[in-house]
Write an enzyme that holds these catalytic residues in place. Structure first.
Site, PDB file in Angstrom:
ATOM      1  N   ASP A  27       0.879  -1.177   0.000  1.00 56.00           N
ATOM      2  CA  ASP A  27       0.000   0.000   0.000  1.00 56.00           C
ATOM      3  C   ASP A  27       0.914   1.223   0.000  1.00 56.00           C
ATOM      4  OD1 ASP A  27      -1.569   2.172   0.609  1.00 56.00           O
ATOM      5  OD2 ASP A  27      -2.796   1.097   2.081  1.00 56.00           O
ATOM      6  N   ILE A  28       0.926   1.946  -1.103  1.00 56.10           N
ATOM      7  CA  ILE A  28       1.924   3.014  -1.244  1.00 56.10           C
ATOM      8  C   ILE A  28       1.608   4.249  -0.412  1.00 56.10           C
ATOM      9  CG2 ILE A  28       2.724   2.230  -3.510  1.00 56.10           C
ATOM     10  CD1 ILE A  28       1.134   4.723  -4.645  1.00 56.10           C
ATOM     11  N   LYS A  31      -3.668  15.226  -8.874  1.00 54.24           N
ATOM     12  CA  LYS A  31      -2.547  14.750  -9.704  1.00 54.24           C
ATOM     13  C   LYS A  31      -1.470  15.833  -9.822  1.00 54.24           C
ATOM     14  CE  LYS A  31      -2.229  11.330 -11.719  1.00 54.24           C
ATOM     15  NZ  LYS A  31      -1.657  10.001 -11.336  1.00 54.24           N
ATOM     16  N   TYR A  86      -9.741  15.494  -9.292  1.00 54.99           N
ATOM     17  CA  TYR A  86      -8.717  14.566  -9.797  1.00 54.99           C
ATOM     18  C   TYR A  86      -7.504  15.345 -10.313  1.00 54.99           C
ATOM     19  CZ  TYR A  86      -6.608  11.191 -13.089  1.00 54.99           C
ATOM     20  OH  TYR A  86      -5.742  10.393 -13.796  1.00 54.99           O
ATOM     21  N   TRP A 116      -6.474   9.869 -21.956  1.00 56.64           N
ATOM     22  CA  TRP A 116      -7.366   8.919 -22.644  1.00 56.64           C
ATOM     23  C   TRP A 116      -6.736   7.518 -22.742  1.00 56.64           C
ATOM     24  CZ3 TRP A 116     -10.628  11.127 -27.263  1.00 56.64           C
ATOM     25  CH2 TRP A 116     -11.158  12.380 -26.936  1.00 56.64           C
TER      26      TRP A 116
HETATM   27  N1  LIG Z   1      -7.051   5.942 -17.169  1.00 52.45           N
HETATM   28  C1  LIG Z   1      -6.872   7.079 -17.868  1.00 52.45           C
HETATM   29  O1  LIG Z   1      -7.633   7.414 -18.798  1.00 52.45           O
HETATM   30  C2  LIG Z   1      -5.716   7.974 -17.534  1.00 52.45           C
HETATM   31  C3  LIG Z   1      -5.567   9.180 -18.244  1.00 52.45           C
HETATM   32  C4  LIG Z   1      -4.485  10.014 -17.930  1.00 52.45           C
HETATM   33  C5  LIG Z   1      -3.571   9.631 -16.966  1.00 52.45           C
HETATM   34  N2  LIG Z   1      -3.754   8.463 -16.273  1.00 52.45           N
HETATM   35  C6  LIG Z   1      -2.766   8.110 -15.259  1.00 52.45           C
HETATM   36  O2  LIG Z   1      -2.086   6.955 -15.721  1.00 52.45           O
HETATM   37  C7  LIG Z   1      -1.671   6.159 -14.600  1.00 52.45           C
HETATM   38  C8  LIG Z   1      -2.118   4.737 -14.798  1.00 52.45           C
HETATM   39  O3  LIG Z   1      -3.546   4.727 -14.895  1.00 52.45           O
HETATM   40  P1  LIG Z   1      -4.367   3.364 -15.033  1.00 52.45           P
HETATM   41  O4  LIG Z   1      -5.555   3.652 -15.891  1.00 52.45           O
HETATM   42  O5  LIG Z   1      -3.433   2.249 -15.389  1.00 52.45           O
HETATM   43  O6  LIG Z   1      -4.872   3.207 -13.526  1.00 52.45           O
HETATM   44  P2  LIG Z   1      -5.767   2.020 -12.918  1.00 52.45           P
HETATM   45  O7  LIG Z   1      -6.089   1.020 -13.983  1.00 52.45           O
HETATM   46  O8  LIG Z   1      -6.883   2.679 -12.169  1.00 52.45           O
HETATM   47  O9  LIG Z   1      -4.763   1.314 -11.910  1.00 52.45           O
HETATM   48  C9  LIG Z   1      -4.374   1.883 -10.691  1.00 52.45           C
HETATM   49  C10 LIG Z   1      -3.919   0.762  -9.794  1.00 52.45           C
HETATM   50  O10 LIG Z   1      -3.494   1.316  -8.542  1.00 52.45           O
HETATM   51  C11 LIG Z   1      -3.935   0.426  -7.514  1.00 52.45           C
HETATM   52  N3  LIG Z   1      -3.984   1.048  -6.201  1.00 52.45           N
HETATM   53  C12 LIG Z   1      -5.028   1.690  -5.606  1.00 52.45           C
HETATM   54  N4  LIG Z   1      -4.697   2.084  -4.360  1.00 52.45           N
HETATM   55  C13 LIG Z   1      -3.422   1.682  -4.148  1.00 52.45           C
HETATM   56  C14 LIG Z   1      -2.531   1.776  -3.047  1.00 52.45           C
HETATM   57  N5  LIG Z   1      -2.883   2.412  -1.911  1.00 52.45           N
HETATM   58  N6  LIG Z   1      -1.308   1.223  -3.153  1.00 52.45           N
HETATM   59  C15 LIG Z   1      -0.943   0.598  -4.287  1.00 52.45           C
HETATM   60  N7  LIG Z   1      -1.741   0.471  -5.379  1.00 52.45           N
HETATM   61  C16 LIG Z   1      -2.963   1.018  -5.314  1.00 52.45           C
HETATM   62  C17 LIG Z   1      -5.328   0.033  -7.993  1.00 52.45           C
HETATM   63  O11 LIG Z   1      -5.796  -1.096  -7.290  1.00 52.45           O
HETATM   64  P3  LIG Z   1      -7.407  -1.252  -7.104  1.00 52.45           P
HETATM   65  O12 LIG Z   1      -7.969  -1.368  -8.477  1.00 52.45           O
HETATM   66  O13 LIG Z   1      -7.503  -2.466  -6.268  1.00 52.45           O
HETATM   67  O14 LIG Z   1      -7.862   0.013  -6.408  1.00 52.45           O
HETATM   68  C18 LIG Z   1      -5.044  -0.251  -9.471  1.00 52.45           C
HETATM   69  O15 LIG Z   1      -4.592  -1.579  -9.679  1.00 52.45           O
HETATM   70  C19 LIG Z   1      -2.262   6.859 -13.364  1.00 52.45           C
HETATM   71  O16 LIG Z   1      -1.281   7.670 -12.785  1.00 52.45           O
HETATM   72  C20 LIG Z   1      -3.371   7.724 -13.923  1.00 52.45           C
HETATM   73  O17 LIG Z   1      -3.632   8.843 -13.107  1.00 52.45           O
HETATM   74  C21 LIG Z   1      -4.787   7.619 -16.555  1.00 52.45           C
END
Ligand SMILES: NC(=O)c1ccc[n+]([C@@H]2O[C@H](COP(=O)([O-])OP(=O)(O)OC[C@H]3O[C@@H](n4cnc5c(N)ncnc54)[C@H](OP(=O)(O)O)[C@@H]3O)[C@@H](O)[C@H]2O)c1
Length: 290
Positions: free
Chosen positions: A39-40, A132, A128, A154
């Site tokens: 848990d980070i 960030k 959000y 996206w």
């Molecule tokens: N998705 C988008 O469209 C988008 C767009 C722009 C930027 N981003 C950025 O890109 C990055 C990757 O996004 P993603 O879509 O791959 O995110 P994601 O699919 O939501 O994955 C985030 C992961 O973090 C885990 N997590 C939650 N709480 C945690 C904790 N306390 N300690 C450790 N891990 C934890 C989550 O676990 P649980 O699922 O169990 O909570 C999940 O596996 C993020 O920084 C996001 O802000 C995403």
């Protein structure tokens, strides 16, 4: 000696794509953790993990990504998107480890009409986006010379919940669908972002700082949906364009999320795949996973 990485949030979209990319790559030894293993938000646990492995890099893929939910619980989003980044950066600084972190187009207000570059001033209009941006500032203040931040937009992949998978499901189950045409952005295949991260950390010289990354080209959500349906042969769903004020959401969405990627391309002598080519590859992989 292989490069040793800690990937946090490894069960998310980006984390899983890094695993897909690096699993058979002997240049790397990777420790994958998600919240169950690490848990980070917990400094003592993160310190213990970082000190017990002789890491070269932490790649933080964990985040609070539920943009509408963040409006109702900004402190929870802040804990993961900013406080936890501070926790990781503090551990990285103590143990001489470099960090790669991921941020978002939501740090901007989306009022521009030219692609955003890294010098443009953030102005988040959502919880959000604020959290960030706070994470970016925390990382840059603790590890200014030993960190890289990729801002992306996206994001989609064959895994988890994302726009591509939602539009495939809706296309197969609905006769008609309205999708907004007045928000334009860079769709980003998570595998391409994973490759960009690997490019940055394997580049012969280290170049810290912020980089904008997304696939080449810009589309509206409407155009993107039409392309998704066309590529998989969905013809039974009538997709109609609509304005975003017809679909009010809790969180403000940037109207323009197009990135200028020249800094990434020049610094790392890299190319960036065009959005429709990356979408095609993702849809092929989704088809194989069926
Ligand atoms: N998705 C988008 O469209 C988008 C767009 C722009 C930027 N981003 C950025 O890109 C990055 C990757 O996004 P993603 O879509 O791959 O995110 P994601 O699919 O939501 O994955 C985030 C992961 O973090 C885990 N997590 C939650 N709480 C945690 C904790 N306390 N300690 C450790 N891990 C934890 C989550 O676990 P649980 O699922 O169990 O909570 C999940 O596996 C993020 O920084 C996001 O802000 C995403």
């Amino acid at each position: 000696m292989p490069m040793k990485l800690l990937v946090t949030g490894a069960n998310g979209q980006l984390g899983r794509e890094l695993r897909y990319l690096l699993d058979d790559d002997s240049r790397f030894e990777v420790i994958y953790t998600d919240v169950a293993e690490l848990d980070i938000t917990r400094q003592a646990d993160v310190d213990a993990c970082v000190s017990s492995h002789r890491l070269d890099y932490i790649v933080n893929c964990a985040a609070y990504t539920a943009v509408d939910r963040a409006e109702d619980d900004e402190p929870a989003a802040m804990r993961l998107n900013a406080h936890a980044v501070e926790v990781l950066a503090t551990a990285a600084a103590r143990h001489g480890v470099r960090m790669v972190h991921v941020s978002t187009d939501y740090v901007f207000d989306g009022e521009s009409c030219v692609p955003y570059n890294e010098e443009d001033a953030p102005h988040p209009l959502s919880a959000y986006g604020r959290t960030k941006w706070a994470g970016e500032r925390a990382l840059l203040s603790i590890l200014p010379q030993q960190s890289i931040i990729f801002r992306t937009a996206w994001l989609y992949s064959p895994h988890g919940k994302n726009f591509v998978k939602t539009m495939l499901d809706l296309g197969k189950t609905r006769d008609a669908l309205k999708v907004v045409y007045d928000q334009v952005g860079n769709p980003t295949s998570a595998i391409d972002l994973a490759r960009a991260i690997v490019t940055a950390i394997t580049y012969p010289t280290w170049h810290p700082g912020i980089y904008h990354f997304g696939n080449e080209g810009a589309v509206s959500w409407y155009d993107f949906t039409k392309a998704i349906h066309r590529l998989v042969g969905i013809t039974t769903c009538n997709v109609q364009p609509c304005r975003s004020d017809e679909y009010p959401a809790k969180a403000h969405r940037p109207k323009y999320s197009v990135f200028d990627k020249s800094k990434y391309k020049t610094t790392f002598q890299a190319t960036v795949p065009y959005w429709i080519d990356s979408l095609t590859s993702c849809l092929e992989r989704l088809n194989e996973l069926k």
